[in-house]
Design a protein around this motif. Structure first.
Motif, PDB file in Angstrom:
ATOM      1  N   ASP A  44       0.833  -1.207   0.000  1.00  0.00           N
ATOM      2  CA  ASP A  44       0.000   0.000   0.000  1.00  0.00           C
ATOM      3  C   ASP A  44       0.870   1.261   0.000  1.00  0.00           C
ATOM      4  OD1 ASP A  44      -2.296  -1.505   0.025  1.00  0.00           O
ATOM      5  OD2 ASP A  44      -2.487  -1.481   2.208  1.00  0.00           O
ATOM      6  N   ALA A  45       1.974   1.193   0.779  1.00  0.00           N
ATOM      7  CA  ALA A  45       2.866   2.361   0.855  1.00  0.00           C
ATOM      8  C   ALA A  45       3.499   2.648  -0.508  1.00  0.00           C
ATOM      9  CB  ALA A  45       3.939   2.120   1.908  1.00  0.00           C
ATOM     10  N   PHE A  46       3.629   1.613  -1.355  1.00  0.00           N
ATOM     11  CA  PHE A  46       4.154   1.821  -2.718  1.00  0.00           C
ATOM     12  C   PHE A  46       3.016   1.960  -3.733  1.00  0.00           C
ATOM     13  CE2 PHE A  46       8.216   0.434  -0.940  1.00  0.00           C
ATOM     14  CZ  PHE A  46       9.045   1.364  -1.535  1.00  0.00           C
ATOM     15  N   ARG A  47       1.818   2.187  -3.200  1.00  0.00           N
ATOM     16  CA  ARG A  47       0.621   2.492  -4.012  1.00  0.00           C
ATOM     17  C   ARG A  47       0.306   1.412  -5.034  1.00  0.00           C
ATOM     18  NH1 ARG A  47       2.233   8.764  -5.020  1.00  0.00           N
ATOM     19  NH2 ARG A  47       2.327   9.338  -2.841  1.00  0.00           N
TER      20      ARG A  47
ATOM     21  N   LYS B 277      -2.037  -1.263  -6.540  1.00  0.00           N
ATOM     22  CA  LYS B 277      -3.494  -1.494  -6.528  1.00  0.00           C
ATOM     23  C   LYS B 277      -3.774  -2.934  -6.920  1.00  0.00           C
ATOM     24  CE  LYS B 277      -4.320   2.952  -5.904  1.00  0.00           C
ATOM     25  NZ  LYS B 277      -4.101   3.244  -4.518  1.00  0.00           N
TER      26      LYS B 277
ATOM     27  N   ARG C 102      -7.312  11.319   3.185  1.00  0.00           N
ATOM     28  CA  ARG C 102      -8.237  10.185   3.116  1.00  0.00           C
ATOM     29  C   ARG C 102      -7.942   9.177   4.228  1.00  0.00           C
ATOM     30  NH1 ARG C 102      -5.867   6.434  -1.703  1.00  0.00           N
ATOM     31  NH2 ARG C 102      -3.822   6.475  -0.805  1.00  0.00           N
TER      32      ARG C 102
ATOM     33  N   PRO D 235      -2.571   4.242   4.313  1.00  0.00           N
ATOM     34  CA  PRO D 235      -2.108   2.989   4.920  1.00  0.00           C
ATOM     35  C   PRO D 235      -1.499   3.189   6.302  1.00  0.00           C
ATOM     36  CG  PRO D 235      -0.805   3.555   2.964  1.00  0.00           C
ATOM     37  CD  PRO D 235      -1.954   4.494   3.005  1.00  0.00           C
TER      38      PRO D 235
ATOM     39  N   ARG E 257      -4.250   2.869   8.960  1.00  0.00           N
ATOM     40  CA  ARG E 257      -4.665   1.482   9.204  1.00  0.00           C
ATOM     41  C   ARG E 257      -3.594   0.717   9.989  1.00  0.00           C
ATOM     42  NH1 ARG E 257      -5.379  -0.718   3.923  1.00  0.00           N
ATOM     43  NH2 ARG E 257      -5.029   1.342   3.070  1.00  0.00           N
TER      44      ARG E 257
ATOM     45  N   SER F  57       9.619   4.786   1.007  1.00  0.00           N
ATOM     46  CA  SER F  57       8.445   4.315   0.259  1.00  0.00           C
ATOM     47  C   SER F  57       7.812   5.521  -0.442  1.00  0.00           C
ATOM     48  CB  SER F  57       7.439   3.672   1.214  1.00  0.00           C
ATOM     49  OG  SER F  57       6.779   4.668   1.964  1.00  0.00           O
ATOM     50  N   LEU F  58       6.660   5.314  -1.040  1.00  0.00           N
ATOM     51  CA  LEU F  58       6.012   6.436  -1.725  1.00  0.00           C
ATOM     52  C   LEU F  58       5.091   7.219  -0.786  1.00  0.00           C
ATOM     53  CD1 LEU F  58       5.300   4.943  -5.261  1.00  0.00           C
ATOM     54  CD2 LEU F  58       7.175   6.400  -4.502  1.00  0.00           C
ATOM     55  N   LEU F  59       5.154   6.910   0.517  1.00  0.00           N
ATOM     56  CA  LEU F  59       4.407   7.721   1.489  1.00  0.00           C
ATOM     57  C   LEU F  59       5.137   9.052   1.643  1.00  0.00           C
ATOM     58  CD1 LEU F  59       3.809   5.076   4.298  1.00  0.00           C
ATOM     59  CD2 LEU F  59       2.047   6.100   2.870  1.00  0.00           C
TER      60      LEU F  59
END
Lengths: 312, 283
Positions: free
Chosen positions: A104-107, A109, B10, B14, B17, B110-112
């Motif tokens: 999820d952190a690397f998006r 889907k 939103r 992640p 959660r 990460s992409l966060l």
């Protein structure tokens, strides 16, 4: 010329007045597996952290997968998998949850997300233990899990900082094998390690670094044979009297005996492959019964000793 | 609003959660609310006993509204005191724990984004405090059975509590982003809460004494703004104006207090995110 996956030009970084990197430059091409070697404090971790976008450089430039680490860090993160020297894991998460969180952190889907997690579990050999808590894994398994997490988003470049630290021999062998497979799959890898034998075994190139500067570079694949004219180490064993063999050895210009045990000698030959073959010919012509003859370039350990031997 | 901004807020972030999952797995997830409600229930019972006892001693007829108000204010101030003590525990350790267990580098590479990481930590710390806050609503609603308290007072008290706790949590997260170790950031968080509650009250006391002395010790008016100003940053101040007491109603600048707490929370958030972006040296 191959595409550069890592391109570093004159990188400088100071830590509270102490120099971490000093005009360091490096080019790593697509599919390279480059080992970064140097003493503690040489700047290896600093370099890897800059490439992973964790640290900003003071000056110079660094591009990974064609993206500037300072200008487009998000694009670099999307292309890079980073494994730190002490990889941390969330002990209170289940193994699958841990991987799902980073997916999820690397998006990622669905369905790519589910596929990536399943693949990571398979790569780490943890399919059967997906619902176990991470805290129940041994260090070696945690390292495998972390590497699997690092590969979730299919990075084109892997930055590994001392990945074998604390691993037992079997885990090290498994890690080496996994890195070989990734390399064969076309992933570009930059790995720093103090375990020279591992690097010598898997790397296509070795880069020496000291005081934040480039010191030396070795084509690891070529080091075993040694190019003609380069220094070679030669092991010889024969049967019978030593006088004839000693005479031949003494006649070779520049040859130095490093180690001596009965009818066994380790010799340093400055003249490379040509000198090694004339030594063998000389021994045979002199009627020496040669049992063992092995000529190869000095190993990485020897090169390391020569390069950094004087350093504390 | 751009998708980037929407993505930041939103609830499917992640980080939120992950944080909630980890938090609710801890033993304190059920232990703390139980203890909290036990303390509040004991306080309500004690308050009821004291009010009835006092009425009996005075020999006057006890009004239900008196009991209702006493219960309401006792629960509000006890809640505030307990939650102020808990807020730094949940927020000040939120980022340092990632540094201590060496997981922050995984988040930062990460992409966060740094704001997403901050928002995840902030929401999870605040949601747990809200769980405690809202679990006590039935106790607060007890006062309605006796009368004397309007629903608007309950709304105001809850709103003020949410603002104060959000601001203190943001300050706790700033401490957490700044320090390397949880013990240091939690200590700094508590020091800030102490400064806001005790030091501002002491400063107010000194200014009030000076002002009273300048009037010859005889005054009926409310203290001027400059005397009350140190209290604007006191977490108790917005609640004083809620009290149905003539003397305490003199502290009548809750809007200034709300604004200051909002500004403090926003500043703390901005500094924490900035620090988080630069925390590569701490991982």
């Amino acid at each position: 010329m191959m595409e550069a996956m890592i391109e570093i030009q004159g990188l400088r970084k100071n830590y509270r007045g102490i120099r971490g990197l000093n005009e360091f430059s490096l080019r790593v091409e697509r599919g390279d597996l480059v080992g970064l070697v140097g003493p503690n404090g040489a700047g290896k971790s600093t370099l890897i952290k800059i490439l992973a976008t964790l640290l900003p450089a003071d000056s110079g430039s660094a591009c990974v997968a064609g993206e500037d680490v300072a200008k487009t860090p998000a694009a670099v993160r999307a292309a890079v998998g980073y494994l730190p020297d002490v990889p941390g894991v969330y002990q209170d998460m289940r193994i699958a949850e841990f991987l799902e969180f980073f997916a999820d952190a690397f998006r990622l889907k669905e369905p790519a997300r589910g596929g990536a997690v399943a693949r990571a579990l398979a790569q780490a050999g943890l399919e059967e233990r997906r619902d176990d808590f991470v805290e129940h894994l041994s260090l070696g398994w945690k390292q495998r899990l972390h590497l699997a997490k690092t590969l979730l988003h299919d990075p084109r470049v892997l930055l590994l900082d001392e990945p074998a630290t604390g691993l037992d021999p079997l885990a090290r062998i498994a890690l080496r094998e996994q890195l070989r497979q990734l390399h064969a799959a076309g992933v570009t890898i930059l790995i720093s390690s103090h375990i020279l034998a591992d690097l010598e075994d898997i790397c296509t190139r070795i880069v020496f670094i000291a005081d934040g500067k480039n010191v030396n570079e070795v084509q690891a694949a070529a080091s075993a044979a040694g190019p003609a004219g380069a220094l070679l180490h030669c092991e010889i064993e024969w049967e019978g009297a030593a006088e004839a063999a000693e005479r031949v050895l003494a006649a070779i210009p520049g040859a130095a005996i490093i180690e001596k045990k009965g009818n066994w000698r380790r010799i340093e030959l400055p003249g490379g492959a040509a000198q090694a073959s004339s030594l063998l010919r000389g021994l045979l012509d002199a009627g020496v019964a040669v049992l063992h003859f092995d000529a190869r370039g000095p190993g990485l350990e020897e090169r390391y000793r020569r390069t950094f031997g004087g350093r504390p | 609003m751009s998708s980037r901004v929407l993505g930041f807020f939103r609830i499917s972030n992640p980080m939120i959660r992950k944080e909630l999952r980890q938090r609710l797995r801890e033993r304190r997830a059920w232990l703390l609310p139980s203890l909290y409600l036990l303390v509040l229930s004991g306080t309500v019972a004690f308050c009821y006993y004291m009010v009835v006892q006092e009425g009996t001693q005075r020999g006057t007829e006890l009004q239900g509204a008196d009991i209702g108000q006493a219960i309401f204010y006792t629960v509000v101030f006890t809640q505030l005191a307990v939650l102020l003590l808990m807020a730094p525990v949940f927020s000040a350790g939120a980022i340092t724990i990632e540094k201590e267990q060496r997981t922050l580098s995984g988040l930062l590479t990460s992409l966060l984004t740094a704001p997403q990481i901050w928002w995840g930590k902030f929401v999870s710390a605040l949601l747990y405090l809200f769980l405690l806050l809202f679990s006590a609503l039935p106790l607060l609603a007890l006062s309605f059975a006796f009368g004397g308290v309007e629903p608007l007072a309950l709304l105001k008290a809850t709103g003020a509590m949410v603002l104060v706790l959000a601001s203190i949590s943001a300050v706790g997260l700033w401490c957490s982003a700044t320090f390397r170790r949880s013990v240091h950031s939690t200590a700094a968080g508590y020091a800030i809460v102490l400064v806001l509650t005790i030091v501002t009250a002491v400063a107010f006391g000194i200014l009030l004494a000076h002002w009273t002395h300048s009037l010859g010790g005889n005054h009926q008016d409310a203290p001027p703004v400059y005397v009350q100003a140190p209290l604007f940053l006191n977490p108790m101040y917005p609640f004083l104006s809620l009290l149905d007491d003539t003397d305490l109603r003199k502290f009548a600048y809750p809007a200034s207090s709300y604004l200051l707490f909002t500004a403090m929370g926003l500043l703390a958030a901005a500094f924490a995110i900035r620090r988080l972006r630069r925390s590569g040296e701490q991982v």
